[in-house]
Motif scaffolding. Structure first.
Motif, PDB file in Angstrom:
ATOM      1  N   LEU A  19       0.733  -1.431  -0.106  1.00 23.75           N
ATOM      2  CA  LEU A  19       0.189   0.509   0.204  1.00 23.75           C
ATOM      3  C   LEU A  19       0.880   1.547  -0.020  1.00 23.75           C
ATOM      4  N   PRO A  20       0.888   2.491  -1.312  1.00 16.72           N
ATOM      5  CA  PRO A  20       1.089   3.294  -1.554  1.00 16.72           C
ATOM      6  C   PRO A  20       0.191   4.112   0.285  1.00 16.72           C
ATOM      7  N   ALA A  21       1.368   4.817   1.066  1.00 13.96           N
ATOM      8  CA  ALA A  21       0.970   5.410   2.302  1.00 13.96           C
ATOM      9  C   ALA A  21       0.132   7.035   1.765  1.00 13.96           C
ATOM     10  N   SER A  22      -0.837   7.245   2.902  1.00 10.83           N
ATOM     11  CA  SER A  22      -1.791   8.390   1.717  1.00 10.83           C
ATOM     12  C   SER A  22      -1.032   9.202   3.633  1.00 10.83           C
ATOM     13  N   ALA A  23      -1.638  10.424   2.974  1.00 13.87           N
ATOM     14  CA  ALA A  23      -1.219  11.624   3.168  1.00 13.87           C
ATOM     15  C   ALA A  23      -2.364  11.640   4.277  1.00 13.87           C
ATOM     16  N   ALA A  24      -3.570  11.393   4.594  1.00 14.88           N
ATOM     17  CA  ALA A  24      -4.749  11.136   5.248  1.00 14.88           C
ATOM     18  C   ALA A  24      -4.508  10.445   6.425  1.00 14.88           C
ATOM     19  N   LYS A  25      -4.632  10.987   7.610  1.00 12.05           N
ATOM     20  CA  LYS A  25      -4.918  10.092   9.031  1.00 12.05           C
ATOM     21  C   LYS A  25      -6.530   9.679   9.033  1.00 12.05           C
ATOM     22  N   LEU A  26      -6.333   8.327   9.099  1.00 12.32           N
ATOM     23  CA  LEU A  26      -7.183   7.436   9.226  1.00 12.32           C
ATOM     24  C   LEU A  26      -7.585   6.860  10.498  1.00 12.32           C
ATOM     25  N   THR A  27      -8.406   7.102  11.504  1.00 10.14           N
ATOM     26  CA  THR A  27      -8.815   6.991  13.095  1.00 10.14           C
ATOM     27  C   THR A  27      -9.951   6.055  12.930  1.00 10.14           C
ATOM     28  N   ALA A  28     -10.374   5.300  14.493  1.00 10.95           N
ATOM     29  CA  ALA A  28     -11.391   4.652  14.951  1.00 10.95           C
ATOM     30  C   ALA A  28     -11.791   4.642  16.061  1.00 10.95           C
ATOM     31  N   GLU A  29     -12.663   4.770  16.598  1.00  5.73           N
ATOM     32  CA  GLU A  29     -13.200   4.632  17.677  1.00  5.73           C
ATOM     33  C   GLU A  29     -14.673   3.604  18.150  1.00  5.73           C
ATOM     34  N   LEU A  30     -14.107   2.663  19.602  1.00  2.38           N
ATOM     35  CA  LEU A  30     -14.885   2.058  19.612  1.00  2.38           C
ATOM     36  C   LEU A  30     -16.000   2.919  20.748  1.00  2.38           C
ATOM     37  N   THR A  31     -17.370   3.036  20.549  1.00  4.26           N
ATOM     38  CA  THR A  31     -18.265   3.440  21.490  1.00  4.26           C
ATOM     39  C   THR A  31     -19.955   1.836  20.745  1.00  4.26           C
ATOM     40  N   GLY A  32     -19.619   1.438  22.530  1.00  7.81           N
ATOM     41  CA  GLY A  32     -20.858   0.590  22.759  1.00  7.81           C
ATOM     42  C   GLY A  32     -20.656  -0.493  21.462  1.00  7.81           C
ATOM     43  N   SER A  33     -21.935  -1.024  20.555  1.00 13.99           N
ATOM     44  CA  SER A  33     -21.643  -1.420  19.321  1.00 13.99           C
ATOM     45  C   SER A  33     -21.069  -0.747  17.795  1.00 13.99           C
ATOM     46  N   LYS A  34     -20.936   0.459  18.409  1.00 13.15           N
ATOM     47  CA  LYS A  34     -20.369   0.881  17.174  1.00 13.15           C
ATOM     48  C   LYS A  34     -18.596   1.024  16.873  1.00 13.15           C
ATOM     49  N   ILE A  35     -17.909   0.616  15.826  1.00 12.46           N
ATOM     50  CA  ILE A  35     -16.929   1.967  15.763  1.00 12.46           C
ATOM     51  C   ILE A  35     -16.589   2.793  14.235  1.00 12.46           C
ATOM     52  N   HIS A  36     -16.603   3.545  15.116  1.00 12.44           N
ATOM     53  CA  HIS A  36     -16.436   4.736  14.136  1.00 12.44           C
ATOM     54  C   HIS A  36     -15.156   5.293  13.057  1.00 12.44           C
ATOM     55  N   VAL A  37     -15.192   5.925  12.593  1.00 13.62           N
ATOM     56  CA  VAL A  37     -14.067   5.642  11.630  1.00 13.62           C
ATOM     57  C   VAL A  37     -14.025   7.158  10.794  1.00 13.62           C
ATOM     58  N   SER A  38     -13.316   7.601  11.020  1.00 11.69           N
ATOM     59  CA  SER A  38     -12.600   9.321  10.362  1.00 11.69           C
ATOM     60  C   SER A  38     -11.039   9.370   9.399  1.00 11.69           C
ATOM     61  N   ILE A  39     -11.883  10.478   8.523  1.00 14.47           N
ATOM     62  CA  ILE A  39      -9.871  10.579   7.683  1.00 14.47           C
ATOM     63  C   ILE A  39      -9.933  11.821   7.827  1.00 14.47           C
ATOM     64  N   ASP A  40      -8.668  12.444   8.318  1.00 12.02           N
ATOM     65  CA  ASP A  40      -8.530  13.620   8.744  1.00 12.02           C
ATOM     66  C   ASP A  40      -9.919  13.898   9.464  1.00 12.02           C
ATOM     67  N   GLY A  41     -10.012  13.196  10.411  1.00 11.11           N
ATOM     68  CA  GLY A  41     -11.269  14.379  11.720  1.00 11.11           C
ATOM     69  C   GLY A  41     -11.977  14.019  10.626  1.00 11.11           C
ATOM     70  N   LYS A  42     -12.885  13.674  10.067  1.00  9.13           N
ATOM     71  CA  LYS A  42     -14.148  14.047   9.369  1.00  9.13           C
ATOM     72  C   LYS A  42     -14.894  12.198   9.067  1.00  9.13           C
ATOM     73  N   PHE A  43     -16.355  11.955   9.793  1.00  7.39           N
ATOM     74  CA  PHE A  43     -16.639  11.316   9.564  1.00  7.39           C
ATOM     75  C   PHE A  43     -16.884  10.499   8.561  1.00  7.39           C
ATOM     76  N   PHE A  44     -16.700   9.151   7.922  1.00  7.69           N
ATOM     77  CA  PHE A  44     -16.830   8.628   7.495  1.00  7.69           C
ATOM     78  C   PHE A  44     -17.710   7.329   7.135  1.00  7.69           C
ATOM     79  N   THR A  45     -17.400   6.464   8.616  1.00  5.82           N
ATOM     80  CA  THR A  45     -18.307   5.180   8.484  1.00  5.82           C
ATOM     81  C   THR A  45     -18.825   4.508   9.881  1.00  5.82           C
ATOM     82  N   SER A  46     -19.329   4.370  10.123  1.00  7.13           N
ATOM     83  CA  SER A  46     -19.748   3.260  10.693  1.00  7.13           C
ATOM     84  C   SER A  46     -19.572   1.509  11.117  1.00  7.13           C
ATOM     85  N   TYR A  47     -18.800   1.415  11.808  1.00  7.16           N
ATOM     86  CA  TYR A  47     -19.355  -0.724  11.460  1.00  7.16           C
ATOM     87  C   TYR A  47     -19.969  -1.003  12.681  1.00  7.16           C
TER      88      TYR A  47
END
Length: 302
Positions: A19-47
């Protein structure tokens, strides 16, 4: 300033992906029964894997331009389609797809964030297929790798390993395996475009056809956004025929076209490894170079 490109290796269930590394920073947070994913601080999706849902799924799946979901949840037409999901009906008399938890559920027992921060989020899960009064026919393990290699596209690499816990019979069904329910505003019915790798368009020409990928896109104000699903060549039945609908549904599945009569038979202890790449993109399939992206996918690069 020119971007400095580096490379990272991701080990995905025994296979290596460059994988070529992206300049974007991806983060994830587990909250209850959801995992929220953000890209450069902008919400993208929830599992989402809550106890009152039929199966785990991703929602919303937000486009890179508008920030609105390119998938739909609880649409008025066939509300059992839930965004980006995996399940199956007609499994040993159980239903692991449609409404009614008593008919069968795919239960998450170990959803977790394996990696976050930097340019990748990795989510893993273990799931049991369960219904009251019956022995579980299947368990599966799931691995999702989310990256954002460019501002105009986001990737979700999917690997699901199914293990049968007994002899399994799956009757002919269109409700099966990895699927996406697209947002109504990009559906063919509302002016959007569905096209496969062979250039065939709409439900009329893509339904039942074998193809490595299908892309769905449509206008959203002044922008165009869409979602493509790609099948990996290592998959059983590759390339599986597609169940498609102009109202906004795509699923590569052999279960509606069984190889042997009206059922698919899987012996006890059968292991099926299914890999897909989801690309959430701006532009149409040509502007997003979906054909080129598929070549990258099967070669193991972004």
């Amino acid at each position: 300033m020119q971007r400095l490109i580096r490379y990272i290796l991701i080990v995905m269930m025994g296979s290596t992906v460059l994988l070529p590394a992206s300049a974007a920073k991806l983060t994830a947070e587990l909250t209850g029964s959801k995992i929220h994913v953000s890209i450069d601080g902008k919400f993208f999706t929830s599992y989402i894997f809550s106890e009152d849902e039929k199966y785990p799924f991703f929602y919303p799946v937000n486009g890179p331009v508008t920030g609105g979901s390119v998938t739909s949840m609880r649409n008025a037409v066939y509300p059992h389609h839930t965004s980006l999901f995996f399940g199956c009906d007609m499994v040993n008399g159980g239903n692991y797809w449609q409404e009614g938890l008593e008919r069968g559920r795919i239960i998450s027992v170990n959803a977790r964030i394996e990696k976050e921060g930097g340019d990748t989020v990795v989510i893993t899960d273990e799931c049991i297929w369960s219904r009251p009064g019956a022995v579980s026919p299947v368990k599966d393990t799931r691995r999702y790798i989310i990256t954002a290699p460019a501002a105009d596209r986001i990737l979700i690499d999917v690997e699901i390993t199914m293990l049968t816990l007994m002899d399994v019979h799956i009757r002919k069904t269109n409700h099966s395996l990895f699927s996406a329910r697209l947002a109504a505003d990009i559906s063919v019915a509302n002016g959007g475009t569905m096209i496969n790798a062979e250039g065939e368009k709409s439900e009329k020409d893509t339904f039942g056809k074998r193809s490595p990928w299908i892309d769905f896109c449509g206008k959203r104000g002044n922008a165009t956004e869409g979602l493509a699903i790609m099948q990996h060549p290592s998959n059983p039945w590759y390339p599986a025929p597609w169940f498609t609908r102009d109202y906004g549904f795509i699923s590569p599945t052999p279960m509606y076209w069984p190889e042997n009569g009206e059922e698919t038979f899987l012996k006890d202890g059968t292991k099926l490894v299914l890999k897909y790449r989801v690309i959430v993109h701006s532009g149409d399939h040509i502007q997003a170079d979906i054909a080129g992206e598929f070549k990258k996918y099967i070669s193991g690069t972004l």
